[in-house]
Design an enzyme around this catalytic site. Sequence first.
Site, PDB file in Angstrom:
ATOM      1  N   PHE A 152       0.867  -1.180   0.000  1.00  0.00           N
ATOM      2  CA  PHE A 152       0.000   0.000   0.000  1.00  0.00           C
ATOM      3  C   PHE A 152       0.900   1.225   0.000  1.00  0.00           C
ATOM      4  CE2 PHE A 152      -2.322   3.526   1.799  1.00  0.00           C
ATOM      5  CZ  PHE A 152      -3.512   3.479   1.075  1.00  0.00           C
ATOM      6  N   ASP A 253       9.734   2.542   1.880  1.00  0.00           N
ATOM      7  CA  ASP A 253       8.544   3.283   2.304  1.00  0.00           C
ATOM      8  C   ASP A 253       8.338   3.056   3.802  1.00  0.00           C
ATOM      9  OD1 ASP A 253       6.015   4.233   2.900  1.00  0.00           O
ATOM     10  OD2 ASP A 253       5.112   3.516   1.038  1.00  0.00           O
ATOM     11  N   LYS A 282       2.883   9.796   8.617  1.00  0.00           N
ATOM     12  CA  LYS A 282       2.088   9.299   9.736  1.00  0.00           C
ATOM     13  C   LYS A 282       2.531   9.832  11.092  1.00  0.00           C
ATOM     14  CE  LYS A 282      -0.166   5.343   7.546  1.00  0.00           C
ATOM     15  NZ  LYS A 282      -1.553   5.814   7.676  1.00  0.00           N
TER      16      LYS A 282
END
Length: 437
Positions: A152, A253, A282
Amino acid sequence: MSNSTDFKLDSGFFKGSNAEWVARKDAITPRGVAVGQSFYADKALNAELWDIEGRRYIDFGSGIAVLNTGHRHPKIVAAIKEQLDHFTHTAYQVVPYASYVSLAEKIAQRAPGKSTKKVTFFTTGAEAVENAVKIARSYTGRPGVIAFNGAFHGRTFFSMALTGKVMPYKRGFGPFPGDVYHAVFPNPLHGVTTEDALASLAQLFKNDIDPARVAAFIFEPVQGEGGFNPAPADFVEGLRKIADEHGILLIVDEIQTGFARTGKLFASQAYNVEFDLMTFAKSLAGGMPLSGVCGRADVMDAPQPGGLGGTYAGNPLAVAAAHAVLDIIDTEKLEERAVVLGDRLKARLNGLKTKVPTIADVRGPGSMVAVEFLDPKTHAPDADFTKRVQAEALARGLMVLVCGVYGNVVRFLHPLTIEDTVFNEGLDILEAAILAA
């Protein structure tokens, strides 16, 4: 300018029942914005949240890995308030500010690898991913990007193309940008070895794209939405070797894995590998929107002036919060805390295996822990059991998130600042929910 101080939020914001707000939401927002809960937040503190009807919940989701430092940490609140007294926006590309530069220095100093690094900031994780690809293409002069199944990387068009999961992210949104390819990601529980994964790259090079046209590989050190599947060390080392053989950059990532979640500031510190580019977001800013790309200085300098940036990129309020987050991680020893909490959670889950044969695997570094459920007779993914666990936990006051390509994994993203008493209460609820499911 008015000096009035009597401004208040719409008085209806905090009033009404959850059911009333669900009805208003359904009438005004599109169904494509899926909402996981049927209650509305009123207030939150650290790992606890209360809805507008006064019900309390323990939060083991942290806004999808955004709140490693918990809801409303006092240091973060104070940092944002202090910045509010100076300015809220200038656009860094128009009028720069020192806090942006200082934060970039801190990230570069703590990023894995020995190479000299540079850092730039954006707003969302998907934005960071897209800019990492822009940088890789600019440096290499090549168009191709290879991601992995189960990955993702976001919901924007290019990051969605990189994402290796169709439902619910891709259906109905094609065609997607070209020169994006997917290889196999290791998954020992489902019989996919490192050798299988690396061999799939060789097949891509034979059948789909000349490696001389590939700008970058991009992967998550622990897949997030894909099921909290850690990348084995030999896979990462093999990926680096293939990248070096063909002049391909390696993008890691760290959007979900970063900022102490796995027991290290960045999960990629666990590998004896140098990465060319790293994306992060995040939990960097404790709930404020902030993301970025860190990488080798020569690679980062490839785009021309003006090729990178964004109106809100590196927002000063978010940057102030990020400085506080890094301080909290250090002073409260959250890297060590992540390991302690994760070990306790894994021990509790492993202790249930004899009673609950549907538990097929408990995994994950630090506090990036997952439990996967398979039917004990057929070994097929058991999404129905997983949904029941989630529902039973919520009914008892514990929020957990589901992930995985088959929807059969519960992932745990509790704040690393959670009090022991609240954490133990959450574990007790989780155990009861699994046994009841």
